[in-house]
Design a protein around this motif. Structure first.
Motif, PDB file in Angstrom:
ATOM      1  N   TYR A  18       0.822  -1.205   0.000  1.00 34.04           N
ATOM      2  CA  TYR A  18       0.000   0.000   0.000  1.00 34.04           C
ATOM      3  C   TYR A  18       0.863   1.265   0.000  1.00 34.04           C
ATOM      4  O   TYR A  18       2.018   1.239   0.423  1.00 34.04           O
ATOM      5  CB  TYR A  18      -0.903   0.057   1.242  1.00 34.04           C
ATOM      6  CG  TYR A  18      -1.789  -1.144   1.466  1.00 34.04           C
ATOM      7  CD1 TYR A  18      -2.129  -2.012   0.437  1.00 34.04           C
ATOM      8  CD2 TYR A  18      -2.303  -1.399   2.748  1.00 34.04           C
ATOM      9  CE1 TYR A  18      -2.953  -3.108   0.672  1.00 34.04           C
ATOM     10  CE2 TYR A  18      -3.120  -2.496   2.982  1.00 34.04           C
ATOM     11  CZ  TYR A  18      -3.440  -3.351   1.946  1.00 34.04           C
ATOM     12  OH  TYR A  18      -4.247  -4.429   2.184  1.00 34.04           O
ATOM     13  N   THR A  19       0.227   2.359  -0.429  1.00 34.05           N
ATOM     14  CA  THR A  19       0.829   3.691  -0.313  1.00 34.05           C
ATOM     15  C   THR A  19      -0.008   4.527   0.652  1.00 34.05           C
ATOM     16  O   THR A  19      -1.224   4.672   0.456  1.00 34.05           O
ATOM     17  CB  THR A  19       0.895   4.402  -1.675  1.00 34.05           C
ATOM     18  OG1 THR A  19       1.773   3.682  -2.542  1.00 34.05           O
ATOM     19  CG2 THR A  19       1.415   5.833  -1.516  1.00 34.05           C
ATOM     20  N   LEU A  20       0.626   5.048   1.673  1.00 34.68           N
ATOM     21  CA  LEU A  20      -0.029   5.948   2.626  1.00 34.68           C
ATOM     22  C   LEU A  20       0.355   7.385   2.285  1.00 34.68           C
ATOM     23  O   LEU A  20       1.547   7.701   2.181  1.00 34.68           O
ATOM     24  CB  LEU A  20       0.413   5.629   4.052  1.00 34.68           C
ATOM     25  CG  LEU A  20      -0.027   6.614   5.141  1.00 34.68           C
ATOM     26  CD1 LEU A  20      -1.538   6.566   5.347  1.00 34.68           C
ATOM     27  CD2 LEU A  20       0.699   6.338   6.464  1.00 34.68           C
ATOM     28  N   SER A  21      -0.646   8.225   2.084  1.00 38.61           N
ATOM     29  CA  SER A  21      -0.400   9.647   1.845  1.00 38.61           C
ATOM     30  C   SER A  21      -1.099  10.454   2.928  1.00 38.61           C
ATOM     31  O   SER A  21      -2.248  10.172   3.277  1.00 38.61           O
ATOM     32  CB  SER A  21      -0.915  10.070   0.460  1.00 38.61           C
ATOM     33  OG  SER A  21      -0.220   9.383  -0.564  1.00 38.61           O
ATOM     34  N   ILE A  22      -0.394  11.463   3.437  1.00 42.64           N
ATOM     35  CA  ILE A  22      -0.889  12.258   4.563  1.00 42.64           C
ATOM     36  C   ILE A  22      -0.808  13.737   4.206  1.00 42.64           C
ATOM     37  O   ILE A  22       0.259  14.226   3.820  1.00 42.64           O
ATOM     38  CB  ILE A  22      -0.056  12.014   5.831  1.00 42.64           C
ATOM     39  CG1 ILE A  22       0.017  10.518   6.153  1.00 42.64           C
ATOM     40  CG2 ILE A  22      -0.621  12.799   7.009  1.00 42.64           C
ATOM     41  CD1 ILE A  22       1.037  10.178   7.229  1.00 42.64           C
ATOM     42  N   ARG A  23      -1.932  14.429   4.310  1.00 42.55           N
ATOM     43  CA  ARG A  23      -1.944  15.886   4.134  1.00 42.55           C
ATOM     44  C   ARG A  23      -1.950  16.528   5.518  1.00 42.55           C
ATOM     45  O   ARG A  23      -2.854  16.295   6.320  1.00 42.55           O
ATOM     46  CB  ARG A  23      -3.170  16.338   3.356  1.00 42.55           C
ATOM     47  CG  ARG A  23      -3.225  17.856   3.129  1.00 42.55           C
ATOM     48  CD  ARG A  23      -4.646  18.302   2.898  1.00 42.55           C
ATOM     49  NE  ARG A  23      -5.186  17.794   1.657  1.00 42.55           N
ATOM     50  CZ  ARG A  23      -6.486  17.573   1.451  1.00 42.55           C
ATOM     51  NH1 ARG A  23      -7.367  17.777   2.435  1.00 42.55           N
ATOM     52  NH2 ARG A  23      -6.922  17.109   0.298  1.00 42.55           N
ATOM     53  N   ILE A  24      -0.931  17.329   5.801  1.00 46.69           N
ATOM     54  CA  ILE A  24      -0.800  17.983   7.101  1.00 46.69           C
ATOM     55  C   ILE A  24      -1.230  19.436   6.970  1.00 46.69           C
ATOM     56  O   ILE A  24      -0.627  20.218   6.225  1.00 46.69           O
ATOM     57  CB  ILE A  24       0.645  17.890   7.614  1.00 46.69           C
ATOM     58  CG1 ILE A  24       1.029  16.424   7.844  1.00 46.69           C
ATOM     59  CG2 ILE A  24       0.815  18.694   8.898  1.00 46.69           C
ATOM     60  CD1 ILE A  24       2.439  16.221   8.347  1.00 46.69           C
TER      61      ILE A  24
END
Length: 266
Positions: A18-24
């Motif tokens: 999987y790819t985890l993407s996080i917008r902060i």
């Protein structure tokens, strides 16, 4: 079904696929988990934060209470929303001078800042941005080789693709959290990008029309596309249609920066 329930049903024995993407962002964190083998490959969700705490304290709290943030992933992407950027021609860029280039483009740089950059090879652009050093170090220690992005980077790449859909010039106005990000293209070629603080309707109208005039776009032939926190019922749309013939709203834009990293292969 709540996001947490959906996450709990995921098979994290396969998390390294999987790819985890996080917008902060200062008002909360948004997440995407991308599973390329799934019929519906994207899972998007938001998690609330305590606005009275620093960003890094909020992130540590989320890590402590959400096991999915401690899994091993194929890739982890970190998107920073509230960071000033400098877009620079790639052929005039070198990592050795990134601090000087960034400082030249910004009036002030916070002392506890790490200057980072993204490369858009196809567009021959370098995007320079800053990130709090403490946050940067923590994320590098917690995740395995995370990739850091200014929010402008996936938006630049995605809107460049969208700008090729019709034979005209296009101005994209991405409105989010009191800021308006403007991206102008001619068939994929970047003409201008800039960001303004514009919480008030009058300022949003002013900056859009100012840039429209500055780069000599046609009121009858070229397109204005609105994205982000805007809907068809907004007064902004009604006012802009008095001056520009073709004004439309891009659909499904809430998580487009998170999605664009995979779509544009960044």
């Amino acid at each position: 079904m709540s996001p947490i329930t959906t996450i709990q049903e995921m098979d994290f024995s396969k998390s390294e696929q999987y790819t985890l993407s996080i917008r902060i962002n200062t008002d909360g964190f948004s997440f995407s988990i991308f599973d390329p083998s799934a019929e519906s490959p994207y899972l998007f969700f938001d998690l609330a934060i305590d606005p009275s705490l620093p960003i890094i304290a909020n992130f540590k709290n989320l890590v402590a209470h959400n096991p999915f943030l401690s899994q091993l992933y194929k890739r982890v992407n970190i998107i920073l929303v509230n960071t000033r950027t400098v877009v620079h021609p790639l052929d005039l860029f070198s990592p050795d001078i990134k601090e000087r280039l960034y400082q030249f483009g910004q009036r002030e740089v916070k002392t506890n800042s790490q200057i980072a950059y993204n490369i858009l090879e196809q567009k021959k652009l370098a995007v320079l941005f800053s990130i709090n050093k403490t946050l940067y170090n923590f994320l590098n220690e917690h995740f395995r080789n995370p990739h850091f992005f200014a929010q402008s980077t996936p938006l630049l790449a995605y809107y460049a693709q969208k700008s090729k859909e019709r034979n005209c010039k296009k101005l994209f106005a991405h409105i989010e959290n009191g800021n308006i990000h403007l991206f102008a293209y001619n068939k994929g070629k970047l003409l201008l990008t800039n960001t303004f603080q514009a919480k008030e309707l009058s300022n949003q109208v002013y900056y859009i029309l100012y840039v429209w005039k500055q780069i000599n776009l046609s009121q009858q032939e070229d397109e204005l596309l609105l994205a982000g926190q805007v809907s068809s019922s907004d007064q902004l749309v009604e006012i802009l249609r008095k001056y520009i013939a073709s004004v439309s709203i891009l659909q499904d834009q809430r998580y487009i920066d998170l999605k664009a990293i995979n779509l544009c292969e960044l």
